[in-house]
Write a protein that holds these residues in place. Structure first.
Motif, PDB file in Angstrom:
ATOM      1  N   TYR A  12       0.826  -1.200   0.000  1.00  0.00           N
ATOM      2  CA  TYR A  12       0.000   0.000   0.000  1.00  0.00           C
ATOM      3  C   TYR A  12       0.860   1.249   0.000  1.00  0.00           C
ATOM      4  O   TYR A  12       0.507   2.251  -0.613  1.00  0.00           O
ATOM      5  CB  TYR A  12      -0.923  -0.008   1.220  1.00  0.00           C
ATOM      6  CG  TYR A  12      -1.815   1.198   1.317  1.00  0.00           C
ATOM      7  CD1 TYR A  12      -2.927   1.319   0.500  1.00  0.00           C
ATOM      8  CD2 TYR A  12      -1.527   2.230   2.208  1.00  0.00           C
ATOM      9  CE1 TYR A  12      -3.739   2.441   0.574  1.00  0.00           C
ATOM     10  CE2 TYR A  12      -2.338   3.344   2.285  1.00  0.00           C
ATOM     11  CZ  TYR A  12      -3.447   3.443   1.468  1.00  0.00           C
ATOM     12  OH  TYR A  12      -4.243   4.563   1.544  1.00  0.00           O
ATOM     13  N   LYS A  13       1.993   1.178   0.689  1.00  0.00           N
ATOM     14  CA  LYS A  13       2.870   2.342   0.794  1.00  0.00           C
ATOM     15  C   LYS A  13       4.309   1.870   0.991  1.00  0.00           C
ATOM     16  O   LYS A  13       4.547   0.814   1.563  1.00  0.00           O
ATOM     17  CB  LYS A  13       2.446   3.214   1.981  1.00  0.00           C
ATOM     18  CG  LYS A  13       3.204   4.533   2.101  1.00  0.00           C
ATOM     19  CD  LYS A  13       2.599   5.389   3.193  1.00  0.00           C
ATOM     20  CE  LYS A  13       3.242   6.764   3.224  1.00  0.00           C
ATOM     21  NZ  LYS A  13       2.574   7.644   4.206  1.00  0.00           N
TER      22      LYS A  13
ATOM     23  N   VAL B 298       3.843  -0.944   3.929  1.00  0.00           N
ATOM     24  CA  VAL B 298       2.532  -1.044   4.574  1.00  0.00           C
ATOM     25  C   VAL B 298       1.715  -2.067   3.806  1.00  0.00           C
ATOM     26  O   VAL B 298       1.484  -1.920   2.598  1.00  0.00           O
ATOM     27  CB  VAL B 298       1.813   0.314   4.598  1.00  0.00           C
ATOM     28  CG1 VAL B 298       0.408   0.165   5.170  1.00  0.00           C
ATOM     29  CG2 VAL B 298       2.612   1.325   5.408  1.00  0.00           C
TER      30      VAL B 298
ATOM     31  N   ARG C 177      -1.905  -3.587   4.011  1.00  0.00           N
ATOM     32  CA  ARG C 177      -3.197  -3.431   4.693  1.00  0.00           C
ATOM     33  C   ARG C 177      -4.177  -4.566   4.389  1.00  0.00           C
ATOM     34  O   ARG C 177      -5.186  -4.684   5.065  1.00  0.00           O
ATOM     35  CB  ARG C 177      -3.863  -2.111   4.291  1.00  0.00           C
ATOM     36  CG  ARG C 177      -3.048  -0.887   4.631  1.00  0.00           C
ATOM     37  CD  ARG C 177      -3.881   0.360   4.752  1.00  0.00           C
ATOM     38  NE  ARG C 177      -4.934   0.442   3.752  1.00  0.00           N
ATOM     39  CZ  ARG C 177      -5.845   1.398   3.716  1.00  0.00           C
ATOM     40  NH1 ARG C 177      -5.832   2.349   4.629  1.00  0.00           N
ATOM     41  NH2 ARG C 177      -6.764   1.446   2.768  1.00  0.00           N
TER      42      ARG C 177
ATOM     43  N   GLU D 178      -4.385   2.066   9.420  1.00  0.00           N
ATOM     44  CA  GLU D 178      -4.765   2.988   8.354  1.00  0.00           C
ATOM     45  C   GLU D 178      -3.544   3.382   7.527  1.00  0.00           C
ATOM     46  O   GLU D 178      -3.507   3.183   6.331  1.00  0.00           O
ATOM     47  CB  GLU D 178      -5.427   4.238   8.943  1.00  0.00           C
ATOM     48  CG  GLU D 178      -5.780   5.306   7.918  1.00  0.00           C
ATOM     49  CD  GLU D 178      -6.859   4.884   6.948  1.00  0.00           C
ATOM     50  OE1 GLU D 178      -6.959   5.500   5.867  1.00  0.00           O
ATOM     51  OE2 GLU D 178      -7.607   3.938   7.252  1.00  0.00           O
ATOM     52  N   ASN D 179      -2.518   3.916   8.175  1.00  0.00           N
ATOM     53  CA  ASN D 179      -1.335   4.329   7.425  1.00  0.00           C
ATOM     54  C   ASN D 179      -0.191   4.603   8.404  1.00  0.00           C
ATOM     55  O   ASN D 179      -0.391   4.630   9.620  1.00  0.00           O
ATOM     56  CB  ASN D 179      -1.615   5.582   6.591  1.00  0.00           C
ATOM     57  CG  ASN D 179      -0.853   5.597   5.283  1.00  0.00           C
ATOM     58  OD1 ASN D 179       0.216   5.013   5.171  1.00  0.00           O
ATOM     59  ND2 ASN D 179      -1.403   6.262   4.290  1.00  0.00           N
TER      60      ASN D 179
ATOM     61  N   TYR E 128       3.506   7.158   8.775  1.00  0.00           N
ATOM     62  CA  TYR E 128       4.204   8.322   8.249  1.00  0.00           C
ATOM     63  C   TYR E 128       5.548   8.472   8.956  1.00  0.00           C
ATOM     64  O   TYR E 128       5.739   7.965  10.068  1.00  0.00           O
ATOM     65  CB  TYR E 128       3.358   9.591   8.451  1.00  0.00           C
ATOM     66  CG  TYR E 128       1.957   9.465   7.917  1.00  0.00           C
ATOM     67  CD1 TYR E 128       1.695   9.641   6.563  1.00  0.00           C
ATOM     68  CD2 TYR E 128       0.901   9.144   8.756  1.00  0.00           C
ATOM     69  CE1 TYR E 128       0.408   9.508   6.064  1.00  0.00           C
ATOM     70  CE2 TYR E 128      -0.390   9.019   8.263  1.00  0.00           C
ATOM     71  CZ  TYR E 128      -0.624   9.194   6.921  1.00  0.00           C
ATOM     72  OH  TYR E 128      -1.887   9.058   6.423  1.00  0.00           O
TER      73      TYR E 128
ATOM     74  N   ASP F 286      -3.234  12.082   4.004  1.00  0.00           N
ATOM     75  CA  ASP F 286      -1.781  12.061   3.958  1.00  0.00           C
ATOM     76  C   ASP F 286      -1.265  13.054   4.983  1.00  0.00           C
ATOM     77  O   ASP F 286      -1.934  14.038   5.320  1.00  0.00           O
ATOM     78  CB  ASP F 286      -1.266  12.405   2.561  1.00  0.00           C
ATOM     79  CG  ASP F 286       0.137  11.875   2.303  1.00  0.00           C
ATOM     80  OD1 ASP F 286       0.724  11.266   3.223  1.00  0.00           O
ATOM     81  OD2 ASP F 286       0.644  12.055   1.181  1.00  0.00           O
TER      82      ASP F 286
ATOM     83  N   ARG G 262      -3.743   8.634  -1.421  1.00  0.00           N
ATOM     84  CA  ARG G 262      -2.556   8.274  -0.659  1.00  0.00           C
ATOM     85  C   ARG G 262      -1.381   8.932  -1.347  1.00  0.00           C
ATOM     86  O   ARG G 262      -1.417   9.201  -2.551  1.00  0.00           O
ATOM     87  CB  ARG G 262      -2.365   6.759  -0.599  1.00  0.00           C
ATOM     88  CG  ARG G 262      -2.159   6.140  -1.975  1.00  0.00           C
ATOM     89  CD  ARG G 262      -1.885   4.660  -1.922  1.00  0.00           C
ATOM     90  NE  ARG G 262      -1.670   4.186  -3.270  1.00  0.00           N
ATOM     91  CZ  ARG G 262      -1.479   2.906  -3.581  1.00  0.00           C
ATOM     92  NH1 ARG G 262      -1.465   2.007  -2.628  1.00  0.00           N
ATOM     93  NH2 ARG G 262      -1.279   2.541  -4.830  1.00  0.00           N
ATOM     94  N   ASN G 263      -0.347   9.200  -0.605  1.00  0.00           N
ATOM     95  CA  ASN G 263       0.842   9.839  -1.170  1.00  0.00           C
ATOM     96  C   ASN G 263       0.457  11.067  -1.994  1.00  0.00           C
ATOM     97  O   ASN G 263       0.762  11.172  -3.175  1.00  0.00           O
ATOM     98  CB  ASN G 263       1.618   8.845  -2.039  1.00  0.00           C
ATOM     99  CG  ASN G 263       2.092   7.639  -1.266  1.00  0.00           C
ATOM    100  OD1 ASN G 263       2.622   7.750  -0.169  1.00  0.00           O
ATOM    101  ND2 ASN G 263       1.888   6.476  -1.830  1.00  0.00           N
TER     102      ASN G 263
END
Length: 379
Positions: free
Chosen positions: A66-67, A78, A80, A113-114, A116, A157, A206-207
């Motif tokens: 995902y990231k 990531v 998910r 979720e995310n 950073y 983000d 995202r991003n």
């Protein structure tokens, strides 16, 4: 990627919203850049290309990407869908650790979720799906602390830097402004007001924040066709790029269309600007056109648009491509590669990568590789 696509379509049928190219008062004299036609990738050369395969880890196979964060000789993924976790490797693909603290106790959460990276504090900040707390980890995945979450923010983000936060807010959840800046937990800038037909987006952003230099950042909000610039010294917002998505009808007409999803598929419309990454020469972004994502590379010197998948196929080989999802600290784009439609891997257009792949041994059908590369414009 297929699961993600059907998730997008499911939300699409609920929201029925689309952002076409419509000039706003913020655009000034900037001329829109057409998504199509694309320039020939013969104008480009790939350099410093390398591929990374991930070793087995003690947690679970990586089921999705995902990231990607590339930080201090680490590659942080990531996942998910399958793992609901963050998995940490070194830059050669060797497994180091993972973050998976599922539960309801201290330092635990139900769903990820995310995550950073705070460059100033050198920590990772994990946001759970319920948006109740923030969880802080070091770069090796060790838990540091948790903090209560500001319930008025729904991060799409986030770019944290010590006591400051630059963020994109999911206005569809609270109808607040899409772009916000906090310093010492105090709101210092709130901009890009929520607009239902732009911000009830079918795409999961995202991003969508990209650092240009020490003081300047690009960002996008919702389904707008614009890449904005934010200056952290003056707190001013301007426009860097506007894209002509070449939609047959306006976004308002599309929202009122009796069968918008069918119209989107049949008209081959483009939607959204997300997954923004840039180095000194190029800006990479993703847009969406049925039946999947479309990667684009924008030359900063000529404003030419290139098709990223075409670049991969012509300069690397016949490989599956899941998009550019990261940027290394020295400016390499990071693309996610997978087997082609026949289940094979083809690096025949790049002999160095072909030799590196041959040394890896057999890859399983569900594995993927990361491609690190830079590009030059030669034409």
């Amino acid at each position: 990627m297929i699961k993600r696509f059907y998730y997008i379509l499911a939300i699409f049928s609920l929201n029925l919203i689309y952002s076409c190219n419509q000039n706003s008062s913020e655009e000034g004299d900037i001329h829109p850049i057409k998504i199509q036609p694309v320039a020939s990738v013969e104008n480009l050369s790939i350099k410093s290309a390398r591929i990374v395969r991930f070793t087995e880890n003690t947690f679970a196979p990586v089921g999705s990407v995902y990231k990607i964060l590339a930080i201090q000789n680490r590659v942080i993924l990531v996942d998910r869908i399958i793992g609901n976790a963050v998995i940490i490797f070194d830059d050669t693909g060797k497994y180091l650790n993972h973050i998976h603290r599922i539960g309801e106790g201290p330092g635990e959460y139900k769903n990820l979720e995310n995550i950073y990276y705070d460059e100033k504090e050198n920590v990772l900040i994990l946001i759970p799906m319920d948006y109740r707390k923030k969880y802080f980890f070091d770069l090796d995945g060790n838990f540091i602390k948790e903090e209560k979450y500001n319930e008025n923010i729904r991060y799409i983000d986030l770019l944290p830097s010590g006591s400051s936060e630059i963020l994109i807010n999911n206005g569809s959840l609270n109808a607040e402004d899409g772009f916000k800046v906090y310093e010492n937990q105090e709101l210092v800038l709130s901009a890009i007001p929520f607009v239902d037909y732009l911000d009830m987006t079918p795409l999961y952003g995202r991003n969508v924040i990209s650092k240009i230099d020490r003081d300047n950042y690009n960002f996008t909000v919702g389904n707008r066709d614009t890449i904005f610039r934010y200056n952290s010294n003056s707190h001013e917002i301007s426009v860097d790029y506007i894209f002509d998505l070449e939609a047959p009808i306006s976004k308002i007409d599309y929202g009122n269309h009796p069968h918008p999803l069918e119209y989107f598929v049949e008209s081959q419309m483009y939607i959204g600007v997300f997954d923004i990454f840039q180095n000194e020469k190029f800006l990479s972004f993703t847009t969406f056109k049925y039946p999947g994502i479309k990667g684009r590379l924008l030359s900063k010197s000529t404003n030419r648009i290139y098709d990223t998948e075409e670049l991969i196929h012509n300069k690397i080989g016949n490989i599956g491509f899941d998009g550019i999802l990261g940027l290394s600290e020295n400016g390499e784009f990071i693309a996610v590669l997978k087997p082609n439609q026949n289940g094979g891997w083809d690096f025949s257009k790049n002999k160095n990568l072909e030799a590196a792949f041959d040394e890896m041994g057999a890859l399983g059908p569900e594995e993927f590789l990361l491609l690190f590369f830079k590009i030059d414009e030669i034409g």
